[in-house]
Design a protein around this motif. Structure first.
Motif, PDB file in Angstrom:
ATOM      1  N   SER A 177      34.820  21.223 -15.718  1.00  0.00           N
ATOM      2  CA  SER A 177      34.094  21.667 -16.911  1.00  0.00           C
ATOM      3  C   SER A 177      33.419  23.006 -16.656  1.00  0.00           C
ATOM      4  N   SER A 178      33.425  23.848 -17.672  1.00  0.00           N
ATOM      5  CA  SER A 178      32.713  25.121 -17.573  1.00  0.00           C
ATOM      6  C   SER A 178      31.228  24.882 -17.825  1.00  0.00           C
ATOM      7  N   ALA A 179      30.406  25.854 -17.482  1.00  0.00           N
ATOM      8  CA  ALA A 179      28.968  25.742 -17.727  1.00  0.00           C
ATOM      9  C   ALA A 179      28.684  25.601 -19.223  1.00  0.00           C
ATOM     10  N   VAL A 218      23.921  28.090 -16.273  1.00  0.00           N
ATOM     11  CA  VAL A 218      24.121  28.875 -15.048  1.00  0.00           C
ATOM     12  C   VAL A 218      25.510  29.502 -15.067  1.00  0.00           C
ATOM     13  N   GLU A 219      25.701  30.512 -14.247  1.00  0.00           N
ATOM     14  CA  GLU A 219      26.975  31.227 -14.144  1.00  0.00           C
ATOM     15  C   GLU A 219      27.868  30.590 -13.081  1.00  0.00           C
ATOM     16  N   ILE A 220      28.637  29.606 -13.466  1.00  0.00           N
ATOM     17  CA  ILE A 220      29.603  28.998 -12.559  1.00  0.00           C
ATOM     18  C   ILE A 220      30.851  28.663 -13.354  1.00  0.00           C
ATOM     19  N   LYS A 221      32.001  28.996 -12.784  1.00  0.00           N
ATOM     20  CA  LYS A 221      33.283  28.716 -13.432  1.00  0.00           C
ATOM     21  C   LYS A 221      33.848  27.396 -12.911  1.00  0.00           C
ATOM     22  N   PRO A 222      34.786  26.802 -13.651  1.00  0.00           N
ATOM     23  CA  PRO A 222      35.437  25.581 -13.153  1.00  0.00           C
ATOM     24  C   PRO A 222      36.066  25.831 -11.780  1.00  0.00           C
ATOM     25  N   SER A 262      34.698  22.192  -2.041  1.00  0.00           N
ATOM     26  CA  SER A 262      34.511  21.677  -0.683  1.00  0.00           C
ATOM     27  C   SER A 262      33.019  21.752  -0.337  1.00  0.00           C
ATOM     28  N   PRO A 263      32.585  21.100   0.734  1.00  0.00           N
ATOM     29  CA  PRO A 263      31.177  21.205   1.134  1.00  0.00           C
ATOM     30  C   PRO A 263      30.753  22.659   1.286  1.00  0.00           C
ATOM     31  N   HIS A 264      29.511  22.952   0.948  1.00  0.00           N
ATOM     32  CA  HIS A 264      28.904  24.286   1.000  1.00  0.00           C
ATOM     33  C   HIS A 264      29.433  25.198  -0.101  1.00  0.00           C
ATOM     34  N   THR A 265      29.923  24.595  -1.195  1.00  0.00           N
ATOM     35  CA  THR A 265      30.364  25.342  -2.374  1.00  0.00           C
ATOM     36  C   THR A 265      29.330  25.156  -3.472  1.00  0.00           C
ATOM     37  N   ASN A 266      29.063  26.212  -4.255  1.00  0.00           N
ATOM     38  CA  ASN A 266      28.139  26.088  -5.382  1.00  0.00           C
ATOM     39  C   ASN A 266      28.752  25.200  -6.462  1.00  0.00           C
ATOM     40  N   ILE A 267      27.952  24.254  -6.949  1.00  0.00           N
ATOM     41  CA  ILE A 267      28.365  23.381  -8.044  1.00  0.00           C
ATOM     42  C   ILE A 267      27.270  23.360  -9.096  1.00  0.00           C
ATOM     43  N   VAL A 268      27.608  22.914 -10.292  1.00  0.00           N
ATOM     44  CA  VAL A 268      26.630  22.747 -11.357  1.00  0.00           C
ATOM     45  C   VAL A 268      26.078  21.330 -11.288  1.00  0.00           C
ATOM     46  N   THR A 269      24.759  21.212 -11.365  1.00  0.00           N
ATOM     47  CA  THR A 269      24.115  19.908 -11.436  1.00  0.00           C
ATOM     48  C   THR A 269      23.213  19.878 -12.660  1.00  0.00           C
ATOM     49  N   ILE A 270      23.004  18.692 -13.203  1.00  0.00           N
ATOM     50  CA  ILE A 270      22.125  18.494 -14.348  1.00  0.00           C
ATOM     51  C   ILE A 270      20.924  17.699 -13.850  1.00  0.00           C
ATOM     52  N   ASN A 282      10.305  17.889 -19.763  1.00  0.00           N
ATOM     53  CA  ASN A 282      11.000  16.651 -20.134  1.00  0.00           C
ATOM     54  C   ASN A 282      12.327  16.923 -20.832  1.00  0.00           C
ATOM     55  N   GLN A 283      13.081  17.884 -20.320  1.00  0.00           N
ATOM     56  CA  GLN A 283      14.409  18.211 -20.830  1.00  0.00           C
ATOM     57  C   GLN A 283      15.379  18.307 -19.664  1.00  0.00           C
ATOM     58  N   LEU A 284      16.659  18.254 -19.990  1.00  0.00           N
ATOM     59  CA  LEU A 284      17.679  18.436 -18.960  1.00  0.00           C
ATOM     60  C   LEU A 284      17.862  19.918 -18.687  1.00  0.00           C
ATOM     61  N   GLU A 285      18.020  20.263 -17.410  1.00  0.00           N
ATOM     62  CA  GLU A 285      18.249  21.639 -16.997  1.00  0.00           C
ATOM     63  C   GLU A 285      19.485  21.698 -16.105  1.00  0.00           C
ATOM     64  N   MET A 286      20.189  22.799 -16.182  1.00  0.00           N
ATOM     65  CA  MET A 286      21.361  23.031 -15.365  1.00  0.00           C
ATOM     66  C   MET A 286      20.948  23.881 -14.159  1.00  0.00           C
ATOM     67  N   HIS A 287      21.408  23.493 -12.969  1.00  0.00           N
ATOM     68  CA  HIS A 287      21.084  24.232 -11.755  1.00  0.00           C
ATOM     69  C   HIS A 287      22.341  24.411 -10.909  1.00  0.00           C
ATOM     70  N   ALA A 288      22.395  25.519 -10.193  1.00  0.00           N
ATOM     71  CA  ALA A 288      23.441  25.739  -9.193  1.00  0.00           C
ATOM     72  C   ALA A 288      22.917  25.193  -7.879  1.00  0.00           C
ATOM     73  N   MET A 289      23.708  24.351  -7.236  1.00  0.00           N
ATOM     74  CA  MET A 289      23.303  23.783  -5.954  1.00  0.00           C
ATOM     75  C   MET A 289      24.473  23.839  -4.990  1.00  0.00           C
TER      76      MET A 289
END
Length: 65
Positions: free
Chosen positions: A9-11, A24-28, A33-41, A48-55
Motif C-alpha cells: 500500500s502507498s502512504a 509520510v513519504e514512503i513508496k510501496p 527486509s530488516p533495517h528498511t523504512n516502513i509505514v506504521t500507524i 487521540n487520533q491515528l498518525e502515520m510514522h516511518a520506522m
C-alpha cells in the motif's frame, strides 16, 4: 522474526483507509527486509487520533515525528 515481507500500500492509500492526521513519504516496497523504512500507524496520546510514522523495521525506532 521473518526475513522479508511486502508493504504494497502507498502512504496515500493508508491515509485514506485509516484516516490518519498526517502522511509520510514512503513508496510501496515488495521486498522489505530488516533495517528498511516502513509505514506504521500509531495512536497519538495527545490528540487521540491515528498518525502515520516511518520506522525502521526490526528496531521499533521512530524516525520522524
Amino acid at each position: 522474526m521473518c526475513g522479508r515481507f511486502v508493504q504494497a500500500s502507498s502512504a496515500e492509500d493508508l491515509q485514506d483507509k485509516y484516516k490518519t492526521s498526517n502522511q509520510v513519504e514512503i513508496k510501496p516496497n515488495y521486498n522489505v527486509s530488516p533495517h528498511t523504512n516502513i509505514v506504521t500507524i500509531l495512536k497519538s496520546q495527545e490528540i487521540n487520533q491515528l498518525e502515520m510514522h516511518a520506522m525502521l523495521w526490526g528496531l521499533g525506532t521512530i524516525l520522524e515525528r
